[in-house]
Design an enzyme around this catalytic site. Structure first.
Site, PDB file in Angstrom:
ATOM      1  N   HIS A  54       0.838  -1.201   0.000  1.00 11.31           N
ATOM      2  CA  HIS A  54       0.000   0.000   0.000  1.00 11.31           C
ATOM      3  C   HIS A  54       0.873   1.252   0.000  1.00 11.31           C
ATOM      4  CE1 HIS A  54       0.733  -0.719   4.285  1.00 11.31           C
ATOM      5  NE2 HIS A  54       0.274   0.493   4.596  1.00 11.31           N
ATOM      6  N   HIS A  56       1.345   3.919   2.001  1.00  8.30           N
ATOM      7  CA  HIS A  56       1.948   4.619   3.136  1.00  8.30           C
ATOM      8  C   HIS A  56       3.464   4.590   3.036  1.00  8.30           C
ATOM      9  CE1 HIS A  56      -1.893   4.147   5.815  1.00  8.30           C
ATOM     10  NE2 HIS A  56      -2.009   5.079   4.883  1.00  8.30           N
ATOM     11  N   ASP A  58       5.930   4.194   4.973  1.00  8.99           N
ATOM     12  CA  ASP A  58       6.750   3.175   5.631  1.00  8.99           C
ATOM     13  C   ASP A  58       6.639   1.816   4.940  1.00  8.99           C
ATOM     14  OD1 ASP A  58       4.087   3.095   6.654  1.00  8.99           O
ATOM     15  OD2 ASP A  58       4.752   1.929   8.385  1.00  8.99           O
ATOM     16  N   HIS A  59       5.946   1.780   3.817  1.00 10.69           N
ATOM     17  CA  HIS A  59       5.891   0.579   2.978  1.00 10.69           C
ATOM     18  C   HIS A  59       6.371   0.883   1.554  1.00 10.69           C
ATOM     19  CE1 HIS A  59       3.681  -1.905   5.942  1.00 10.69           C
ATOM     20  NE2 HIS A  59       3.334  -0.700   6.380  1.00 10.69           N
ATOM     21  N   HIS A 112      -7.774  -0.400   5.072  1.00 12.37           N
ATOM     22  CA  HIS A 112      -6.678   0.409   5.610  1.00 12.37           C
ATOM     23  C   HIS A 112      -6.307   1.479   4.590  1.00 12.37           C
ATOM     24  CE1 HIS A 112      -3.295   1.288   8.211  1.00 12.37           C
ATOM     25  NE2 HIS A 112      -2.488   1.223   7.176  1.00 12.37           N
ATOM     26  N   ASP A 135      -0.595  -4.053   5.978  1.00  7.27           N
ATOM     27  CA  ASP A 135      -1.277  -3.531   7.166  1.00  7.27           C
ATOM     28  C   ASP A 135      -2.763  -3.861   7.162  1.00  7.27           C
ATOM     29  OD1 ASP A 135       1.150  -2.542   7.909  1.00  7.27           O
ATOM     30  OD2 ASP A 135       0.600  -0.425   7.779  1.00  7.27           O
ATOM     31  N   HIS A 174       4.228  -5.385  10.236  1.00 12.66           N
ATOM     32  CA  HIS A 174       4.780  -4.806  11.464  1.00 12.66           C
ATOM     33  C   HIS A 174       4.899  -5.866  12.552  1.00 12.66           C
ATOM     34  CE1 HIS A 174       4.531  -0.491  10.363  1.00 12.66           C
ATOM     35  NE2 HIS A 174       3.475  -0.871   9.667  1.00 12.66           N
TER      36      HIS A 174
END
Length: 333
Positions: A54, A56, A58-59, A112, A135, A174
């Site tokens: 996705h 975001h 941090d991905h 999400h 996530d 995570h």
């Protein structure tokens, strides 16, 4: 098929999926390209593509650097997500191949984010399949409903992912397992399998070992978010349907009081961060902690409280500021 987890940032996981017969690899969410490339070099494989779950940061935040480091690499991402660095968009049902023996099925698992993709990976060898859930599904948890509804998360968790074979190995985005299981015990205090898994997970973390993978079968036993079809779970929340129960479990988790991030600061617990919260420039030791939301900070990165984050109650100051920047989590729980 070989799967290599690569710990990134504070609690993220990137992964290498390796076709051992050809030494070809796919990198899942390589947010720190240097670490992922080093892991590939260590086992002597070449990275042929990136699978992004996705948008975001941090991905997807390492995609452009991966493309610079591996010229011509394909970067896959959901067609409904604005994935940074994406070269090839995928949709529900898109099929990809890796090397000679690995097949990858793209599963649209929205909520999400609206374009979130989970990657279901099978091998021609007699091995258990794997799914990379980003996530959407965590071990004993699920992501917050940032861009979707409880109906969508139910479909993603309990129907799309829940229909996979029970031995399917679950690799999530995570390391939240211990915190998630502690929450699950507040909802299902008599669930012996949750107690056993929490004890195991705590030992794993004390030894600095990961708690991934889980399996789809285990999640149906220990993850309340995937157990909302059970009448006893619905009854606990006064719900009349699985979707209503899921909505209430998520609301309960969102309001679950936890202390994390900065010593002595209590926030409402959460799963994953708003897309514009902790940016890479806001890592510990840097001057800003709030990205575009801009909570107050000093040049040393210390907080001037109270401050606010989207979707959270005000932070309650209850600590003496440390001598250096506080340790932060990147995505909450």
């Amino acid at each position: 098929m070989k799967i290599i987890p690569v710990a990134c940032l504070e609690d993220n996981y990137a992964y290498l999926i390796v076709d051992e017969s050809t030494k070809s690899a796919a990198a899942v969410d390589p947010v720190e390209p240097e670490k992922v490339l080093a892991a590939a070099a260590e086992v002597g494989v070449r990275i042929d593509c990136v699978l992004t779950t996705h948008h975001h940061w941090d991905h997807a935040g390492g995609n452009e650097k991966m493309a610079q480091s591996v010229p011509g690499i394909k970067v896959y991402g959901g067609s409904l997500d604005n994935v940074k660095g994406c070269t090839d968009q995928v949709e529900n049902g898109t099929k990809l191949s890796l090397g000679k023996d690995i097949e990858i099925l793209c599963l649209h698992t929205p909520c999400h984010t609206k374009g979130h993709i989970s990657y279901y990976v099978t091998s021609k060898e007699e091995e258990d399949p794997a799914v990379f859930t980003g996530d959407t599904l965590f071990i004993a948890g699920c992501g917050r409903f940032f861009e979707g509804t409880a109906e969508q998360m139910y479909q993603s968790l309990c129907v799309t992912l829940g229909s996979l074979p029970k031995p399917t190995q679950v690799y999530c985005g995570h390391e939240y397992t211990v915190k998630n299981l502690k929450f699950i015990l507040t909802v299902e205090p008599d669930n012996e399998k949750v107690k056993q898994k929490l004890e195991w997970a705590q030992k794993q973390r004390e030894a600095n070992q990961p708690t991934i993978p889980s399996t789809i079968g285990e999640e149906f036993e220990t993850n309340t978010f995937m157990r909302v079809d059970l009448p006893e779970i619905q009854a606990k929340f006064g719900a009349k349907s699985p979707v209503e129960a899921l909505r209430e479990v998520r609301k309960t988790k969102d309001n679950w009081k936890r202390t994390f991030g900065v010593v002595g600061v209590t926030l409402n617990g959460w799963e994953d961060e708003p897309a514009n919260w902790l940016k890479p420039s806001c890592r510990p030791g840097m001057t800003s902690l709030g990205g575009t939301n801009g909570p107050n900070s000093t040049a040393a990165g210390l907080l001037a409280l109270p401050f606010f984050f989207p979707g959270l109650a005000a932070v309650t100051p209850a600590f003496a500021p440390p001598s250096s920047s506080p340790a932060l989590v990147t995505a909450g729980f």
